[in-house]
Design a protein around this motif. Sequence first.
Motif, PDB file in Angstrom:
ATOM      1  N   ASN A 443       0.075   4.911  -0.208  1.00 13.92           N
ATOM      2  CA  ASN A 443       1.302   5.499   0.313  1.00 13.92           C
ATOM      3  C   ASN A 443       1.946   4.534   1.297  1.00 13.92           C
ATOM      4  O   ASN A 443       1.556   4.471   2.461  1.00 13.92           O
ATOM      5  N   ASN A 447       7.543   7.907  -0.482  1.00 13.33           N
ATOM      6  CA  ASN A 447       6.988   8.329  -1.775  1.00 13.33           C
ATOM      7  C   ASN A 447       7.514   7.517  -2.942  1.00 13.33           C
ATOM      8  O   ASN A 447       6.831   7.353  -3.961  1.00 13.33           O
ATOM      9  N   GLY A 506       5.797  15.112  -2.311  1.00 10.34           N
ATOM     10  CA  GLY A 506       4.504  14.501  -2.027  1.00 10.34           C
ATOM     11  C   GLY A 506       3.692  15.261  -0.999  1.00 10.34           C
ATOM     12  O   GLY A 506       2.495  15.492  -1.167  1.00 10.34           O
TER      13      GLY A 506
END
Length: 538
Positions: A443, A447, A506
């Motif tokens: 990450n 996202n 996310g």
Amino acid sequence: MINLKNEFIDASSTAILILSNLFNYLFIGIFSIILTSTLFKSSTTLNILNMEQRHGINKNIMFFTRILFILAFLYLLIIINLITSLFFLIGNEDTNRTYYYYVIKPYLILLFITIFYVSFSVLIFSYFKKNSASIINSFLVFILSFSGLFNYIGKQIISSSPVDDVKRMSEVNVKINMGYEFYEQYKNDEYFKDIFIAPNFAKNIWNASGEQKINLATFFHEYGNTLDPETARFYKMGQILNVKSDETTEEILQDDLIINDGNKILGSFAFDTYEVLKDWKSPYNLEMMPMNIKNSNKINFDTKYFIKELKKDNKYWNKYSDLILFLNKRKLFFFQYGRYMNLYFKNNIGSDFGEWESSNKTEKQLKVNEFYKNAPEYLLFSQMLFTYWAYSMKIPLNSNKIYTENYFGESFTFENYNKIFIKNNVESFLNIFTFNSFLNEVNIDNNFNSDYISNIGPMNNYKTLKSRFDLKNVKEDIDRVQNDETSQLSTDSSIFDQGIKPKEKGIFLIIYIYLFYIILDVIFIFFANRKFKKNIYS
């Protein structure tokens, strides 16, 4: 300075990291089985349990003391490995971030997964004989350790469309998000808000480069092998200080810059930065820049000397500090992955990139070239600024294609854009191996960047999209361009003026997955404790 090759971490390191993560899951899983078996099923443990029962020790204390001991021992092993990995974080801040996501983060996830390992292992040992429980638990450890591979295979089985569509959409989203971030950052800025008003850009700039049709493909120049070197240097190598060929005077002025005719804000940045740095010489050389045609494993992303020099000019820094820091924060992802998305060019425009002296160059052009050699970091920031600005003006969909089940290319229309995202979400939900793979995804920044990284290369073959953009306000614009790629381009305003917003899911997926594991842990512990008490009394 960071010495990197092609990705954040090169191919050999990537393979090592994959094997390292797999080994860690197997190692902790096997140890959890051994410890659980020893503390709950061995003959010695049974004798100790009988002694504890005779001394009136509470059954819950007997049970949870063993659980906590197993977790404490496994956590100690993980933390020792984690501390060892921290030695990778000594040095450049960009290296710190890279190793956090690739090296440190898997250990942090493992701390959480260990609870699941232990709770399941205790449950199985409570209900099955020792040998049978060991086999069942080993199977779980194997499944979780290879979940990334199983997830990828599952995607191939479940998916009804080629995974290239997901990769292509993740790339498109990265580019849209670049424009969105830049637009949101500067749309209300007193000075920079005018950067999104460039009605003469297409006409003045591309007419100067010999382009007759000003369409979206022209605007982004995504086909590198069709560009002449001069045009490619300007648009894909950060050389926005380039001056017009008919300028013969020696002194460089802002009005001489090609880009100034199209966008005076971009022209001001190019010229003002040159003015501050024209007598400065960087400790790094041109060969260490990502855009350089020469093959080199040493790529410079250390911009501290460049920024330090700019800070010396208070007037400049007060005006451009936010922009410089905005770009500096994003440089690592841009240059490590940008060449795969044609954000800049490398190794595909001819071997004359390094041949600066030329008989047909004016004195002023030679002076500009000399400046690029003395301040190569200028190219990094200029290329980033030009690219972020371009994607803030228009959405780059026209050169992308999606594929039907018969592999016939279709335009990336508004309808197809949403169809791919919805289909991918359904396929991800049906594939339970997505859960563990998703937790270990890289990450970085946002996202959209994470989706892209997770859908390319050998490290993360998850083929999952966490986010998309709400493009309904520009549906007609998108479909019009897709149906007629030669339609004339307008740069009167940013396309984000029409209210394009990201739709990210996310964080909800992360919460959902963690809750899923936590609920399972609670259920496993509850039934394991219940069976444990029953076994003690029997």
